[in-house]
Design a protein around this motif. Sequence first.
Motif, PDB file in Angstrom:
ATOM      1  N   MET A  48       1.428  -1.372  -0.092  1.00  0.00           N
ATOM      2  CA  MET A  48      -0.143   0.120  -0.205  1.00  0.00           C
ATOM      3  C   MET A  48       0.887   1.282  -0.353  1.00  0.00           C
ATOM      4  O   MET A  48       0.295   2.450  -0.835  1.00  0.00           O
ATOM      5  N   LEU A  49       1.595   0.837   0.822  1.00  0.00           N
ATOM      6  CA  LEU A  49       2.580   2.286   0.702  1.00  0.00           C
ATOM      7  C   LEU A  49       3.334   2.698  -0.629  1.00  0.00           C
ATOM      8  O   LEU A  49       3.697   3.820  -1.128  1.00  0.00           O
ATOM      9  N   ILE A  50       4.191   1.310  -1.379  1.00  0.00           N
ATOM     10  CA  ILE A  50       4.246   1.663  -2.536  1.00  0.00           C
ATOM     11  C   ILE A  50       4.120   2.207  -3.435  1.00  0.00           C
ATOM     12  O   ILE A  50       3.705   3.017  -4.544  1.00  0.00           O
ATOM     13  N   THR A  51       2.567   1.741  -3.227  1.00  0.00           N
ATOM     14  CA  THR A  51       1.376   2.269  -4.261  1.00  0.00           C
ATOM     15  C   THR A  51       0.828   3.807  -3.421  1.00  0.00           C
ATOM     16  O   THR A  51       0.991   4.868  -5.017  1.00  0.00           O
ATOM     17  N   ARG A  52       1.250   4.394  -2.460  1.00  0.00           N
ATOM     18  CA  ARG A  52       1.153   5.816  -2.021  1.00  0.00           C
ATOM     19  C   ARG A  52       1.932   6.416  -2.643  1.00  0.00           C
ATOM     20  O   ARG A  52       1.952   7.697  -3.100  1.00  0.00           O
ATOM     21  N   ALA A  53       3.189   5.973  -2.989  1.00  0.00           N
ATOM     22  CA  ALA A  53       4.325   6.936  -3.195  1.00  0.00           C
ATOM     23  C   ALA A  53       4.044   6.979  -4.902  1.00  0.00           C
ATOM     24  O   ALA A  53       4.960   8.166  -4.850  1.00  0.00           O
ATOM     25  N   SER A  54       3.895   5.892  -5.120  1.00  0.00           N
ATOM     26  CA  SER A  54       3.327   6.199  -7.063  1.00  0.00           C
ATOM     27  C   SER A  54       3.043   7.257  -7.493  1.00  0.00           C
ATOM     28  O   SER A  54       2.994   8.025  -8.128  1.00  0.00           O
ATOM     29  N   ILE A  55       1.740   6.828  -6.784  1.00  0.00           N
ATOM     30  CA  ILE A  55       0.686   7.681  -7.318  1.00  0.00           C
ATOM     31  C   ILE A  55       0.912   9.673  -6.718  1.00  0.00           C
ATOM     32  O   ILE A  55       0.961  10.596  -7.741  1.00  0.00           O
ATOM     33  N   MET A  56       1.323   9.562  -5.232  1.00  0.00           N
ATOM     34  CA  MET A  56       2.303  10.764  -4.984  1.00  0.00           C
ATOM     35  C   MET A  56       3.494  11.082  -6.387  1.00  0.00           C
ATOM     36  O   MET A  56       3.206  12.254  -6.625  1.00  0.00           O
ATOM     37  N   ASN A  57       4.365  10.368  -6.569  1.00  0.00           N
ATOM     38  CA  ASN A  57       5.480  10.769  -7.675  1.00  0.00           C
ATOM     39  C   ASN A  57       4.111  11.440  -8.624  1.00  0.00           C
ATOM     40  O   ASN A  57       4.885  12.432  -9.791  1.00  0.00           O
ATOM     41  N   ASN A  58       3.323  10.079  -9.545  1.00  0.00           N
ATOM     42  CA  ASN A  58       2.745  11.129 -10.522  1.00  0.00           C
ATOM     43  C   ASN A  58       1.919  12.827 -10.368  1.00  0.00           C
ATOM     44  O   ASN A  58       2.348  13.266 -10.944  1.00  0.00           O
ATOM     45  N   ASP A  59       1.380  12.403  -8.901  1.00  0.00           N
ATOM     46  CA  ASP A  59       0.916  14.093  -8.900  1.00  0.00           C
ATOM     47  C   ASP A  59       1.813  15.266  -8.941  1.00  0.00           C
ATOM     48  O   ASP A  59       1.230  16.212  -9.856  1.00  0.00           O
ATOM     49  N   MET A  60       3.222  14.492  -7.998  1.00  0.00           N
ATOM     50  CA  MET A  60       4.075  15.604  -8.721  1.00  0.00           C
ATOM     51  C   MET A  60       4.082  16.170 -10.127  1.00  0.00           C
ATOM     52  O   MET A  60       4.717  17.521 -10.031  1.00  0.00           O
TER      53      MET A  60
END
Length: 97
Positions: A48-60
């Motif tokens: 779940m944390l890896i998915t959230r980090a990936s989503i955050m990177n895409n949002d940035m």
Amino acid sequence: MEVFDLIAELGLPIASGLIMAYFIFLVMKQLMDGLVDEIKTVQSISKMLITRASIMNNDMIRIDTSVSSALNLPPDLDRIARAENFVEDGKIDARRD
């Protein structure tokens, strides 16, 4: 009276060793079952944390591109190219395996 038959056949030290080995096996099995459950929990939290980090990177990247566009600046193509899910044709791949 199976226990007494076992003692009579094998002797007291060997029979008691076998009984202790059985109880050690039971204790180890319970410990391992508990550890497997905890490892599965930690593994799911990590995913779940890896998915959230990936989503955050895409949002940035999206925010950076939007701000660059609003200020009439060229987008940072190197940063976009370093994105984890960047594909060669220039599109961002939203599918995750």
